[in-house]
Write a protein that holds these residues in place. Structure first.
Motif, PDB file in Angstrom:
ATOM      1  N   VAL A  98       0.845  -1.202   0.000  1.00 51.95           N
ATOM      2  CA  VAL A  98       0.000   0.000   0.000  1.00 51.95           C
ATOM      3  C   VAL A  98       0.878   1.250   0.000  1.00 51.95           C
ATOM      4  N   MET A  99       1.868   1.289   0.874  1.00 52.43           N
ATOM      5  CA  MET A  99       2.741   2.459   0.955  1.00 52.43           C
ATOM      6  C   MET A  99       3.509   2.682  -0.344  1.00 52.43           C
ATOM      7  N   ALA A 100       4.140   1.626  -0.855  1.00 58.42           N
ATOM      8  CA  ALA A 100       5.004   1.768  -2.032  1.00 58.42           C
ATOM      9  C   ALA A 100       4.212   2.072  -3.294  1.00 58.42           C
ATOM     10  N   LYS A 101       3.072   1.402  -3.475  1.00 60.87           N
ATOM     11  CA  LYS A 101       2.302   1.598  -4.710  1.00 60.87           C
ATOM     12  C   LYS A 101       1.687   2.993  -4.762  1.00 60.87           C
ATOM     13  N   LEU A 102       1.219   3.491  -3.635  1.00 61.01           N
ATOM     14  CA  LEU A 102       0.648   4.831  -3.624  1.00 61.01           C
ATOM     15  C   LEU A 102       1.696   5.876  -4.008  1.00 61.01           C
ATOM     16  N   VAL A 103       2.901   5.737  -3.478  1.00 67.14           N
ATOM     17  CA  VAL A 103       3.973   6.668  -3.845  1.00 67.14           C
ATOM     18  C   VAL A 103       4.345   6.490  -5.312  1.00 67.14           C
ATOM     19  N   PHE A 104       4.387   5.245  -5.771  1.00 67.78           N
ATOM     20  CA  PHE A 104       4.701   4.962  -7.174  1.00 67.78           C
ATOM     21  C   PHE A 104       3.662   5.596  -8.097  1.00 67.78           C
ATOM     22  N   ASP A 105       2.407   5.651  -7.651  1.00 64.80           N
ATOM     23  CA  ASP A 105       1.328   6.240  -8.455  1.00 64.80           C
ATOM     24  C   ASP A 105       1.259   7.755  -8.321  1.00 64.80           C
ATOM     25  N   GLY A 106       2.182   8.343  -7.568  1.00 66.88           N
ATOM     26  CA  GLY A 106       2.261   9.800  -7.506  1.00 66.88           C
ATOM     27  C   GLY A 106       1.672  10.438  -6.280  1.00 66.88           C
ATOM     28  N   HIS A 107       1.258   9.654  -5.291  1.00 60.94           N
ATOM     29  CA  HIS A 107       0.664  10.226  -4.084  1.00 60.94           C
ATOM     30  C   HIS A 107       1.749  10.641  -3.085  1.00 60.94           C
ATOM     31  N   SER A 108       1.343  11.427  -2.121  1.00 67.89           N
ATOM     32  CA  SER A 108       2.264  11.918  -1.101  1.00 67.89           C
ATOM     33  C   SER A 108       2.797  10.766  -0.248  1.00 67.89           C
ATOM     34  N   PRO A 109       4.115  10.728   0.026  1.00 74.69           N
ATOM     35  CA  PRO A 109       4.660   9.687   0.903  1.00 74.69           C
ATOM     36  C   PRO A 109       4.019   9.683   2.293  1.00 74.69           C
ATOM     37  N   ALA A 110       3.721  10.868   2.824  1.00 72.70           N
ATOM     38  CA  ALA A 110       3.093  10.939   4.149  1.00 72.70           C
ATOM     39  C   ALA A 110       1.706  10.305   4.120  1.00 72.70           C
ATOM     40  N   ALA A 111       0.926  10.602   3.067  1.00 77.22           N
ATOM     41  CA  ALA A 111      -0.405  10.006   2.939  1.00 77.22           C
ATOM     42  C   ALA A 111      -0.304   8.493   2.742  1.00 77.22           C
ATOM     43  N   ALA A 112       0.674   8.065   1.957  1.00 74.12           N
ATOM     44  CA  ALA A 112       0.864   6.629   1.716  1.00 74.12           C
ATOM     45  C   ALA A 112       1.226   5.918   3.011  1.00 74.12           C
ATOM     46  N   LEU A 113       2.105   6.523   3.796  1.00 69.94           N
ATOM     47  CA  LEU A 113       2.493   5.939   5.062  1.00 69.94           C
ATOM     48  C   LEU A 113       1.292   5.826   6.002  1.00 69.94           C
ATOM     49  N   LEU A 114       0.529   6.899   6.095  1.00 70.96           N
ATOM     50  CA  LEU A 114      -0.645   6.897   6.974  1.00 70.96           C
ATOM     51  C   LEU A 114      -1.643   5.830   6.548  1.00 70.96           C
ATOM     52  N   LEU A 115      -1.888   5.714   5.239  1.00 63.82           N
ATOM     53  CA  LEU A 115      -2.858   4.733   4.763  1.00 63.82           C
ATOM     54  C   LEU A 115      -2.345   3.303   4.999  1.00 63.82           C
ATOM     55  N   GLY A 116      -1.046   3.102   4.857  1.00 70.17           N
ATOM     56  CA  GLY A 116      -0.489   1.788   5.131  1.00 70.17           C
ATOM     57  C   GLY A 116      -0.666   1.396   6.589  1.00 70.17           C
ATOM     58  N   LEU A 117      -0.422   2.327   7.496  1.00 62.61           N
ATOM     59  CA  LEU A 117      -0.608   2.057   8.919  1.00 62.61           C
ATOM     60  C   LEU A 117      -2.077   1.812   9.244  1.00 62.61           C
ATOM     61  N   VAL A 118      -2.965   2.597   8.631  1.00 63.00           N
ATOM     62  CA  VAL A 118      -4.401   2.420   8.855  1.00 63.00           C
ATOM     63  C   VAL A 118      -4.865   1.063   8.327  1.00 63.00           C
ATOM     64  N   THR A 119      -4.355   0.668   7.174  1.00 60.99           N
ATOM     65  CA  THR A 119      -4.727  -0.631   6.606  1.00 60.99           C
ATOM     66  C   THR A 119      -4.361  -1.770   7.552  1.00 60.99           C
ATOM     67  N   ALA A 120      -3.136  -1.756   8.064  1.00 59.12           N
ATOM     68  CA  ALA A 120      -2.695  -2.814   8.967  1.00 59.12           C
ATOM     69  C   ALA A 120      -3.505  -2.806  10.262  1.00 59.12           C
ATOM     70  N   THR A 121      -3.760  -1.619  10.799  1.00 57.93           N
ATOM     71  CA  THR A 121      -4.527  -1.520  12.042  1.00 57.93           C
ATOM     72  C   THR A 121      -5.958  -2.002  11.837  1.00 57.93           C
ATOM     73  N   THR A 122      -6.547  -1.674  10.689  1.00 61.91           N
ATOM     74  CA  THR A 122      -7.915  -2.101  10.386  1.00 61.91           C
ATOM     75  C   THR A 122      -8.005  -3.618  10.277  1.00 61.91           C
ATOM     76  N   LEU A 123      -7.017  -4.235   9.664  1.00 64.68           N
ATOM     77  CA  LEU A 123      -7.009  -5.697   9.570  1.00 64.68           C
ATOM     78  C   LEU A 123      -6.885  -6.329  10.950  1.00 64.68           C
TER      79      LEU A 123
END
Length: 337
Positions: A98-123
């Protein structure tokens, strides 16, 4: 006629008593055995190889322990409640994707990091709800989650890996040089996490509730502990730790691969069990898990440098786990008597 020979019990302070007391303390203190095993492993590999005890290799052992150690920390919390998590490695891998692909697709690294942490916590939250609210067995829940999450990761990434160049995402792979040795920020983070959760388990009501639930959930409920809420909080916290492990993994190897960390769940369980935490719940410590993580890493590093095939390394590690669980079972029966 000879009088019967009697033996007098050793009085307090005599060598026999001191030896028995020391042995009893060692058997009842979960971290003593793992710490002795770690010292023996370091000694053996130091004597049998020329490169094990070098500062560079010891620093590398610490770096190799970071991801497994963080996963094992979350695993410890769950096992203390008499549960188990087979999906922690898969959750961490999905977090890296989630973190790497979002950055690869042009999104903010901070947003990618936050979404990756949220994804893991949600699971972690989902697993916790299934275990705590619906009462499903943790083994079944996390085994199913393992399969689903790995499949979702491959679908999300189109079964390809994503290189990472963001300074934020690889931050934990940087560090400070002490002479020729690099000590990464991830190492400092790992120590900080263990210190934080040691305090949480040893000094807070939350920690006491976790041990009580692992020992006897019905007794814990009768004393006023909200068992469901405690178990749920453990799975959510573990999910967040798996997200942090994903971030650390990108610092260790700046590449998100859906096929990475296939045995991370088993390695984390191995570290927890070898560290003295009982699979039956209610007994153990994060200090023991940290030692267990180092044992696993030292064993891998030492056997590799000794030229031992990885298959034999797996045999050695698996045998150690079985023996450790068997010893724990015997000790628990002895304490019960």
């Amino acid at each position: 006629m000879r009088s019967p020979v009697t033996t007098r019990p050793a009085a307090d302070g005599e060598p026999g008593t001191a030896l028995r007391d020391a042995l009893r303390y060692a058997l009842r203190t979960p971290t003593v055995g793992p710490l002795a095993a770690l010292a023996i492993a370091v000694l053996v590999f130091s004597l049998t190889t020329d490169t094990f005890l070098t500062p560079e290799n010891l620093a590398l052992v610490l770096q190799q322990s970071i991801v497994t150690g963080t996963l094992a920390l979350g695993q410890t919390l769950i096992i203390l409640t008499a549960g188990i998590d087979l999906a922690n490695g898969a959750i961490a891998v999905l977090g890296t994707l989630v973190m790497a692909k979002l950055v690869f697709d042009g999104h903010s690294p901070a947003a990618a990091l936050l979404l990756g942490l949220v994804t893991a916590t949600t699971l972690g939250l989902v697993n916790g709800l299934l275990v705590a609210r619906l009462g499903l067995p943790p083994f079944i829940v996390t085994l199913g989650a393992l399969t689903v999450i790995y499949a979702v990761g491959r679908l999300y990434s189109d079964s390809r890996s994503y290189p990472v160049t963001s300074e934020l995402l690889v931050f934990w792979g940087n560090g400070v040089h002490l002479g020729r040795v690099l000590v990464t920020w991830g190492t400092f983070l790992l120590v900080g996490l263990y210190a934080y959760f040691w305090y949480g388990l040893a000094k807070t009501a939350w920690g006491r509730h976790i041990y009580a639930v692992g020992n006897a959930p019905e007794s814990a409920r009768l004393t006023g502990i909200n068992v469901q809420r405690t178990v749920l909080s453990v799975y959510v916290t573990a999910g967040l730790l798996y997200g942090i492990a994903a971030w650390q993994a990108l610092g260790r190897i700046p590449n998100a691969d859906p096929n990475a960390y296939q045995t991370a769940n088993l390695e984390s369980i191995t570290a927890v069990v070898i560290g003295g935490t009982s699979l039956f719940g209610g007994r153990g410590s994060v200090a023991g898990t940290l030692i267990g993580t180092l044992i696993v890493t030292v064993l891998r590093s030492g056997l590799t440098q000794a030229g031992i095939d990885t298959l034999y390394q797996d045999v050695a590690t698996g045998t150690l786990v079985v023996v450790t669980v068997a010893v724990d079972r015997v000790l628990r029966r002895g304490v019960a008597r």
